[in-house]
Design a protein around this motif. Structure first.
Motif, PDB file in Angstrom:
ATOM      1  N   ARG A  12       0.845  -1.199   0.000  1.00  0.00           N
ATOM      2  CA  ARG A  12       0.000   0.000   0.000  1.00  0.00           C
ATOM      3  C   ARG A  12       0.880   1.247   0.000  1.00  0.00           C
ATOM      4  O   ARG A  12       1.836   1.339   0.774  1.00  0.00           O
ATOM      5  N   PHE A  40       1.448   4.831   0.983  1.00  0.00           N
ATOM      6  CA  PHE A  40       0.967   5.845   1.927  1.00  0.00           C
ATOM      7  C   PHE A  40       1.332   7.229   1.416  1.00  0.00           C
ATOM      8  O   PHE A  40       2.406   7.425   0.838  1.00  0.00           O
ATOM      9  N   LEU A  69       0.878  10.329   3.569  1.00  0.00           N
ATOM     10  CA  LEU A  69       0.464  11.143   4.715  1.00  0.00           C
ATOM     11  C   LEU A  69       0.809  12.602   4.453  1.00  0.00           C
ATOM     12  O   LEU A  69       0.174  13.503   5.002  1.00  0.00           O
ATOM     13  N   THR A  79      -3.339  18.574   5.958  1.00  0.00           N
ATOM     14  CA  THR A  79      -2.702  17.959   7.125  1.00  0.00           C
ATOM     15  C   THR A  79      -3.750  17.628   8.189  1.00  0.00           C
ATOM     16  O   THR A  79      -3.782  16.520   8.734  1.00  0.00           O
ATOM     17  N   THR A  93      -6.167  14.806   7.020  1.00  0.00           N
ATOM     18  CA  THR A  93      -5.500  13.503   7.005  1.00  0.00           C
ATOM     19  C   THR A  93      -5.431  12.931   8.412  1.00  0.00           C
ATOM     20  O   THR A  93      -5.772  11.776   8.662  1.00  0.00           O
ATOM     21  N   ARG A  98      -7.742   9.753   9.702  1.00  0.00           N
ATOM     22  CA  ARG A  98      -7.124   8.500  10.155  1.00  0.00           C
ATOM     23  C   ARG A  98      -7.517   8.177  11.594  1.00  0.00           C
ATOM     24  O   ARG A  98      -7.744   7.025  11.945  1.00  0.00           O
ATOM     25  N   ARG A 123      -9.399   4.826  12.677  1.00  0.00           N
ATOM     26  CA  ARG A 123      -8.778   3.971  13.688  1.00  0.00           C
ATOM     27  C   ARG A 123      -9.771   3.669  14.811  1.00  0.00           C
ATOM     28  O   ARG A 123      -9.882   2.552  15.287  1.00  0.00           O
ATOM     29  N   PRO A 170     -10.401  -0.387  15.016  1.00  0.00           N
ATOM     30  CA  PRO A 170      -9.034  -0.379  15.549  1.00  0.00           C
ATOM     31  C   PRO A 170      -8.240  -1.619  15.176  1.00  0.00           C
ATOM     32  O   PRO A 170      -7.016  -1.601  15.205  1.00  0.00           O
ATOM     33  N   GLU A 199      -2.809  -0.429  10.221  1.00  0.00           N
ATOM     34  CA  GLU A 199      -2.590   1.000   9.958  1.00  0.00           C
ATOM     35  C   GLU A 199      -3.523   1.458   8.846  1.00  0.00           C
ATOM     36  O   GLU A 199      -3.566   0.862   7.768  1.00  0.00           O
ATOM     37  N   TRP A 200      -4.240   2.521   9.111  1.00  0.00           N
ATOM     38  CA  TRP A 200      -5.117   3.067   8.072  1.00  0.00           C
ATOM     39  C   TRP A 200      -4.314   3.981   7.163  1.00  0.00           C
ATOM     40  O   TRP A 200      -3.634   4.892   7.621  1.00  0.00           O
ATOM     41  N   LYS A 201      -4.440   3.719   5.882  1.00  0.00           N
ATOM     42  CA  LYS A 201      -3.912   4.656   4.914  1.00  0.00           C
ATOM     43  C   LYS A 201      -4.762   5.916   4.985  1.00  0.00           C
ATOM     44  O   LYS A 201      -5.920   5.861   5.373  1.00  0.00           O
ATOM     45  N   GLU A 202      -4.174   7.041   4.596  1.00  0.00           N
ATOM     46  CA  GLU A 202      -4.911   8.303   4.681  1.00  0.00           C
ATOM     47  C   GLU A 202      -6.143   8.295   3.779  1.00  0.00           C
ATOM     48  O   GLU A 202      -6.124   7.736   2.696  1.00  0.00           O
ATOM     49  N   LYS A 225     -12.764   7.511   2.284  1.00  0.00           N
ATOM     50  CA  LYS A 225     -11.912   6.320   2.393  1.00  0.00           C
ATOM     51  C   LYS A 225     -12.785   5.104   2.133  1.00  0.00           C
ATOM     52  O   LYS A 225     -13.703   4.812   2.902  1.00  0.00           O
TER      53      LYS A 225
END
Lengths: 181, 622
Positions: free
Chosen positions: A42, A44, A46, B148, B151, B155, B159, B163, B167-170, B217
């Motif tokens: 994946r 990312f 950010l 910023t 994002t 996330r 989460r 949970p 890891e959650w992608k943005e 998302k």
């Protein structure tokens, strides 16, 4: 690349264009759909510009395999990849916590941990990345890589997305980058 | 139905209600998605009282639509539309980025947004779900800060909801900067810091609805297609061909900042007073060496990745970050303001993008102000102390901020060049309309027509249903790949037409077939489907209102400046010849199926099943 010897994918994050063709190739190979969140790799983003592919880097000690309470994870003798037995996996998430980069995630619909299996020895992500000339991902023989270099690379890959991003942003944007995270 | 998620989200911001809706396959077959479907939805919902709709009022509808090929054809985009506060017609304004992919993966083909939120809000979309969330804390933030915050917040929310996922992608976002919030008519809808749906002014429409952003998302796959093996093969073929476009991959359009000026002689310089320059300091090699920090940058599935990430490394603008300005922004935030260095250009582009202004419209209005200052019509006092000299990036950036915040003179200029010109003319009692380079209330793209050496012809803007939009220009013959009819296909299938270069024409139709199962083909497209969309857009453009209306006899024309001879360069003396222009316009009307007054003909509309449109034009215009 022979499928008979353990392989490794070396990465050059700073060249990643964020095109996500690796996700497309991976999900088409494993799912026969374009399915970014079912992809084993994946990308990312950010912070824009600081894109990077996040996927299993085959630790020497395989903490994810160790952590699995139901023995759903094993190591492929041919490739060195972590293999997930879908039927056994309970999606408990312990492998994610054990992973130094929190790399595995749960398949969006089928509820098992998704981990890169190196496509049985011919990683589709690296193929499409080099075809397009980005060369972020390159397949090497695990034995050929000098231990020192692999150790150094491992320390870069086996980290959480935030940590990778922080360093990439510092490399790309220098001082200005601090405000962007 | 293949290629579509099958559902659209309808969000009523006034009532704080969210519904799902679907369209019959017959409607999608006729209008495809993106720009085409936007024209259809707007006609159906607002067509009977179009001329009374204030584009910046709650009665306007904001459309954010993908198409069936989005995510499949390399290079995903999304189309933003609604009644345009610039042309008062419909503009299909497409923007790249990850948002369309996330939206489709969440199970939606698009959003239809009505009303106005009581307070600053954003819409958060996850798998088959959406909610309206408070954006008060993000209101007022610039582009980079906004993304910023979204994002991080997105996330955290993901989460919390799930949970154990890992890891959650943005999530991906479309958002506005301060310019959109302040309903500046030349505000863009932004993505990924630097991407903009600029033409049309839909950033202002979002602002008028108190809508700061759309965030999505999705974890599902892209929709099922008719033939996945064929789709894979076509993606591969299109990609291989794009990989061969070496120079385009290397430089994108940013080699043009020098070349369009030096060679084609069609680049706006100092508000189009000239179109030729030979400033080697603006060569792409200078950009590459001095400001690039990433060589290839792109969006979902793109084989070309023609974007580059840029940062100013030395001098007074050190630390400014943006993508390398593409040709349009090199021109409009460079040469058009007398700026000829990469550092100043990148700096100004970063300021404009952070404010959420459209770089083209913004550069056009700044250039217009620059010429008025040069001529002594606008003074230092009018400009709150700014000495707006050509080439002074700092001065233009200061003025851009005033425009985005509607401060002082910025309040006038925020209306866009044409509307500002009308007001300044009144204020100064001087005829200044010859200095405004617009088409039906929209700035013109940075491809002049006078030299005759660019792809734009004399009627390119004058006869376009998207007015000044350089990506959708009128062209003869009307079946040509440069014609607006061809562009409607890309804007309705919704993908990047920069990945269409060097592809056999058949490949697009094969793509449509493999994804949707529909055999569209050039005959159906050019004779029926595209024309239906073109006429709808034309009808709504001519209905116009409420503040301005366009009469084709007067307004299907070039800006006055294009009738002045080019003063310099290899094509000095060339200009648009009125007689030739009139002939071309006549020919275009005939090919398009419009009468001698530029109004779609009754029999043509009836043949295409647009009887309602015909009745409206009969009653209100003919």
């Amino acid at each position: 690349m022979s499928s008979q010897e353990p392989i490794w994918i070396v990465r050059d994050y700073l060249k990643c264009s964020g095109c996500r063709k690796c996700e497309i190739a991976c999900s088409l190979f494993h799912e026969n759909r374009i399915w970014p969140e079912a992809s084993r790799i994946r990308v990312f983003m950010l912070v824009p510009g600081a894109e990077f592919p996040h996927f299993c880097t085959q630790c020497d000690d395989y903490p994810c395999v160790e952590s699995c309470p139901v023995d759903a994870l094993s190591v492929s003798k041919e490739t060195g990849a972590v293999l997930v037995e879908k039927e056994k996996c309970t999606a408990c998430g312990l492998c994610i916590d054990a992973c130094p980069g929190r790399i595995p995630h749960i398949h969006p619909t089928e509820k098992y941990a998704v981990i890169c299996d190196l496509c049985g020895g011919e990683p589709q992500c690296a193929k499409v990345c080099s075809e397009g000339g980005w060369d972020v991902l390159r397949v090497v023989s695990k034995a050929d890589e000098k231990n020192m270099e692999r150790d150094r690379a491992y320390k870069i890959y086996a980290r959480k997305p935030e940590e990778v991003t922080r360093d990439l942003v510092a490399s790309l944007y220098g001082e200005t980058g601090k405000e962007l995270i | 139905m293949w290629g579509y998620a099958g559902k659209f989200l309808e969000v009523d911001l006034s009532a704080e209600k969210i519904n799902e809706l679907t369209f019959d396959e017959s409607i999608l077959r006729q209008y495809i998605g993106g720009r085409g479907l936007a024209a259809k939805i707007l006609w159906d919902r607002l067509g009977d009282h179009w001329e009374t709709i204030d584009p910046l009022g709650p009665e306007n509808i904001l459309l954010v639509l993908t198409g069936p090929l989005t995510g499949f054809f390399p290079g995903g985009r999304i189309c933003v539309s609604g009644k345009s506060p610039q042309s008062n017609g419909v503009v299909g304004s497409t923007v790249a980025g990850e948002f369309p992919i996330e939206l489709k993966c969440a199970g939606y083909d698009g959003l239809i947004i009505t009303g106005k939120a009581a307070k600053p809000s954003y819409i958060f979309i996850t798998d088959s779900q959406a909610e309206i969330r408070d954006a008060s804390h993000i209101w007022g933030k610039d582009g980079k800060q906004t993304l910023t915050m979204l994002t991080k917040e997105g996330r955290e929310k993901l989460r919390k909801t799930n949970p154990l996922y890992g890891e959650w992608k943005e999530p991906a976002a479309l958002y506005i900067g301060p310019a959109g919030e302040n309903k500046v008519r030349i505000a863009a809808v932004m993505a990924k810091w630097t991407h903009a749906a600029g033409y049309g002014g839909y950033g202002a429409v979002m602002g008028s609805k108190n809508l700061k952003a759309l965030v999505a998302k999705g974890t599902g796959p892209l929709p099922e297609v008719e033939n996945i093996e064929k789709v894979k093969a076509l993606i591969d073929e299109a990609s291989q061909r794009c990989y061969m476009n070496d120079s385009f991959r290397r430089w994108g359009t940013s080699a043009s900042g020098y070349e369009v000026g030096a060679i084609a002689s069609s680049e706006p310089i100092r508000n189009w007073q000239e179109e030729w320059h030979d400033q080697k300091s603006f060569g792409v090699d200078k950009f590459e060496r001095r400001v690039w920090i990433k060589r290839y940058w792109g969006d979902f599935g793109c084989p070309t990745t023609c974007l580059k990430v840029a940062m100013v490394k030395t001098g007074p603008f050190k630390g400014a970050i943006d993508d390398n300005p593409d040709y349009e922004l090199q021109a409009y935030l460079g040469t058009n303001l007398g700026i000829f260095t990469p550092e100043e250009n990148v700096y100004l582009a970063s300021v404009i993008d952070d404010l959420g202004l459209c770089g083209i419209q913004g550069g056009n209005v700044l250039g217009f102000a620059g010429e008025l200052y040069q001529r002594g019509i606008l003074t230092k006092e009018d400009l709150d102390g700014i000495e707006l000299r050509w080439g002074d990036a700092k001065a233009f950036a200061t003025l851009a901020r005033k425009v985005a915040m509607k401060e002082g003179i910025g309040d006038l200029l925020a209306e866009g060049s044409y509307r500002a010109a009308v007001k300044i003319k009144e204020m100064k009692k001087k005829d200044i309309m010859q200095y405004v380079v617009h088409e039906k209330g929209m700035a013109i793209g940075a491809h002049g027509v006078r030299s005759g050496k660019d792809y734009t012809t004399d009627i390119a803007y004058a006869c376009s249903v998207q007015a000044g939009d350089h990506t959708s220009t009128a062209y003869l013959p009307i079946h040509h790949g440069n014609s607006e009819l061809a562009i409607i296909l890309h804007d309705s299938g919704v993908y990047c037409f920069f990945n269409n270069f060097n592809l056999p024409r058949q490949l697009k139709w094969d793509f449509f077939k493999a994804v949707t199962g529909w055999e569209i083909g050039p005959e159906e497209w050019y004779e029926t489907t595209a024309r239906r969309i073109l006429h709808l857009q034309r009808a709504l453009l001519l209905l116009g209102g409420p503040d301005l209306k366009w009469n084709p006899k007067i307004h299907d024309d070039n800006p006055q400046r294009f009738y002045e001879p080019l003063p310099s360069g290899p094509y000095a003396g060339k200009k648009v010849e009125r007689a030739k222009f009139d002939d071309l316009k006549k020919e275009y009307y005939e090919e398009a199926g419009w009468d001698e007054n530029g109004i779609p003909k009754s029999e043509v509309l009836k043949q295409l099943g647009l009887e309602e449109v015909d009745r409206a034009l009969e009653k209100k215009i003919r």
